[in-house]
Every structure is written in C-alpha cells, then in structure tokens.
Design a protein around this motif. Structure first.
Motif, short mmCIF file in Angstrom:
data_model
loop_
_atom_site.label_atom_id
_atom_site.label_comp_id
_atom_site.label_asym_id
_atom_site.label_seq_id
_atom_site.Cartn_x
_atom_site.Cartn_y
_atom_site.Cartn_z
N SER A 56 11.57 -38.63 28.44
CA SER A 56 11.32 -38.61 27.15
C SER A 56 9.88 -37.79 26.11
O SER A 56 9.86 -37.05 25.42
CB SER A 56 10.97 -40.18 26.57
OG SER A 56 12.15 -40.88 26.77
N LYS A 57 8.95 -38.09 27.12
CA LYS A 57 7.82 -37.03 26.95
C LYS A 57 7.95 -35.57 26.84
O LYS A 57 7.64 -34.89 26.06
CB LYS A 57 6.66 -37.52 27.59
CG LYS A 57 5.92 -38.96 27.24
CD LYS A 57 4.74 -39.12 28.15
CE LYS A 57 4.04 -40.27 27.71
NZ LYS A 57 2.89 -40.40 28.29
N ALA A 58 8.77 -35.22 27.89
CA ALA A 58 9.04 -33.87 28.14
C ALA A 58 9.95 -33.19 27.17
O ALA A 58 10.04 -31.94 26.73
CB ALA A 58 9.82 -33.57 29.42
N LEU A 59 10.83 -34.10 26.62
CA LEU A 59 11.82 -33.74 25.75
C LEU A 59 11.38 -34.09 24.20
O LEU A 59 12.29 -33.92 23.23
CB LEU A 59 13.19 -34.18 26.05
CG LEU A 59 13.74 -33.56 27.35
CD1 LEU A 59 15.24 -34.08 27.54
CD2 LEU A 59 13.60 -32.04 27.25
N ASP A 60 10.36 -34.67 23.86
CA ASP A 60 9.72 -35.21 22.78
C ASP A 60 10.93 -36.30 22.01
O ASP A 60 10.99 -35.89 20.90
CB ASP A 60 9.46 -34.12 21.92
CG ASP A 60 8.54 -34.58 20.55
OD1 ASP A 60 7.84 -35.37 20.69
OD2 ASP A 60 8.83 -33.92 19.58
N ILE A 61 11.29 -37.28 23.03
CA ILE A 61 12.28 -38.24 22.27
C ILE A 61 11.41 -39.54 22.21
O ILE A 61 10.72 -39.93 22.98
CB ILE A 61 13.40 -38.54 23.38
CG1 ILE A 61 14.05 -37.26 23.43
CG2 ILE A 61 14.06 -39.64 22.91
CD1 ILE A 61 15.26 -37.21 24.62
N ARG A 62 11.48 -40.14 20.98
CA ARG A 62 10.88 -41.38 20.57
C ARG A 62 11.84 -42.44 20.57
O ARG A 62 11.21 -43.52 20.39
CB ARG A 62 9.90 -40.87 19.23
CG ARG A 62 9.18 -39.96 19.08
CD ARG A 62 8.11 -40.01 18.20
NE ARG A 62 7.19 -38.76 18.01
CZ ARG A 62 6.36 -38.22 18.87
NH1 ARG A 62 6.75 -38.43 20.29
NH2 ARG A 62 5.74 -37.30 18.73
N GLU A 63 12.73 -42.24 20.64
CA GLU A 63 13.92 -43.12 20.71
C GLU A 63 13.77 -44.13 22.00
O GLU A 63 13.76 -43.56 23.01
CB GLU A 63 15.34 -42.80 20.60
CG GLU A 63 16.38 -43.72 20.48
CD GLU A 63 16.63 -44.32 19.25
OE1 GLU A 63 17.03 -45.44 19.26
OE2 GLU A 63 16.15 -43.61 18.24
N PRO A 64 13.70 -45.33 22.20
CA PRO A 64 13.73 -46.25 23.55
C PRO A 64 15.07 -46.35 23.98
O PRO A 64 15.96 -46.16 23.36
CB PRO A 64 13.10 -47.49 22.95
CG PRO A 64 13.59 -47.75 21.66
CD PRO A 64 13.43 -46.26 21.06
N TRP A 65 14.99 -46.49 25.05
CA TRP A 65 16.37 -46.31 26.07
C TRP A 65 16.75 -48.02 26.03
O TRP A 65 17.89 -48.38 26.48
CB TRP A 65 16.25 -45.84 27.44
CG TRP A 65 15.08 -46.39 28.23
CD1 TRP A 65 15.20 -47.68 29.00
CD2 TRP A 65 13.78 -46.03 28.25
NE1 TRP A 65 14.06 -47.75 29.50
CE2 TRP A 65 12.92 -46.93 29.15
CE3 TRP A 65 12.94 -45.12 27.80
CZ2 TRP A 65 11.58 -46.56 29.34
CZ3 TRP A 65 11.75 -44.87 28.01
CH2 TRP A 65 10.94 -45.74 28.93
N GLU A 66 16.03 -48.90 25.68
CA GLU A 66 16.61 -50.17 25.63
C GLU A 66 16.23 -50.83 24.27
O GLU A 66 15.25 -50.37 23.55
CB GLU A 66 15.63 -51.07 26.91
CG GLU A 66 16.08 -50.77 28.25
CD GLU A 66 17.24 -51.09 28.72
OE1 GLU A 66 17.93 -52.06 28.01
OE2 GLU A 66 17.99 -50.43 29.81
N ASN A 67 16.93 -51.85 23.84
CA ASN A 67 16.71 -52.53 22.59
C ASN A 67 15.45 -53.52 22.83
O ASN A 67 15.55 -54.27 24.05
CB ASN A 67 18.13 -53.40 22.25
CG ASN A 67 18.91 -52.39 21.65
OD1 ASN A 67 18.56 -51.43 20.81
ND2 ASN A 67 20.21 -53.01 21.70
N PHE A 68 14.64 -53.76 21.91
CA PHE A 68 13.60 -54.68 22.02
C PHE A 68 13.95 -55.81 21.07
O PHE A 68 13.79 -55.24 19.78
CB PHE A 68 12.22 -53.89 22.00
CG PHE A 68 11.92 -53.01 23.16
CD1 PHE A 68 11.59 -53.57 24.35
CD2 PHE A 68 12.12 -51.50 22.89
CE1 PHE A 68 11.17 -52.84 25.24
CE2 PHE A 68 11.90 -50.96 23.90
CZ PHE A 68 11.44 -51.35 25.25
#
Length: 71
Positions: A56-68
C-alpha cells in the motif's frame, strides 16, 4: 476473500499498470525475494498485514484491505 480485499487488489493492479511496474518490480520495492509472493497476494489474497501495508505504501494506496466495522 472479502469484497473490500478484492477492491484493494484491483487498486494494486491498477497502480502497477499506471507505474509500468511488473510484479518483479513490486517484489524488489517491498523487499521480497520472490515474485511468487506477490502473485499469491494478488490471486489468493495470501500475505501478512505487514506485506499488505508495504505494498500500500509503495503504491500510495490508502484503501484498507479489510472492512473495519464499529461495534
């Protein structure tokens, strides 16, 4: 695999295309030895929380991979 996780994987694949990176490139950026680990992550959702965070950091993704969900 949750729908949220599938959404995150789609974002990873999209960012790889945008950057012109291969799975081998991402493997190097996140400090892995084998592109097979990235393949498992993208096809099966298999990977540690640490690996997913590094991707996520390497690709600048802020979307979580799990629902909270709030309790």
């Amino acid at each position: 695999m949750s729908q949220q996780h599938q959404k995150w994987i789609s974002l990873v694949e999209q960012r790889l295309k945008e950057k012109g990176w291969s799975k081998a490139d991402l493997t190097q950026v996140v400090g892995l030895r084998s592109p097979a680990t990235i393949t498992d992550l993208l096809k099966k959702g298999k990977g540690s929380a640490d690996l997913k965070l590094r991707v996520s950091k390497a690709l600048d993704i802020r979307e979580p991979w799990e629902n909270f969900e709030e309790n």
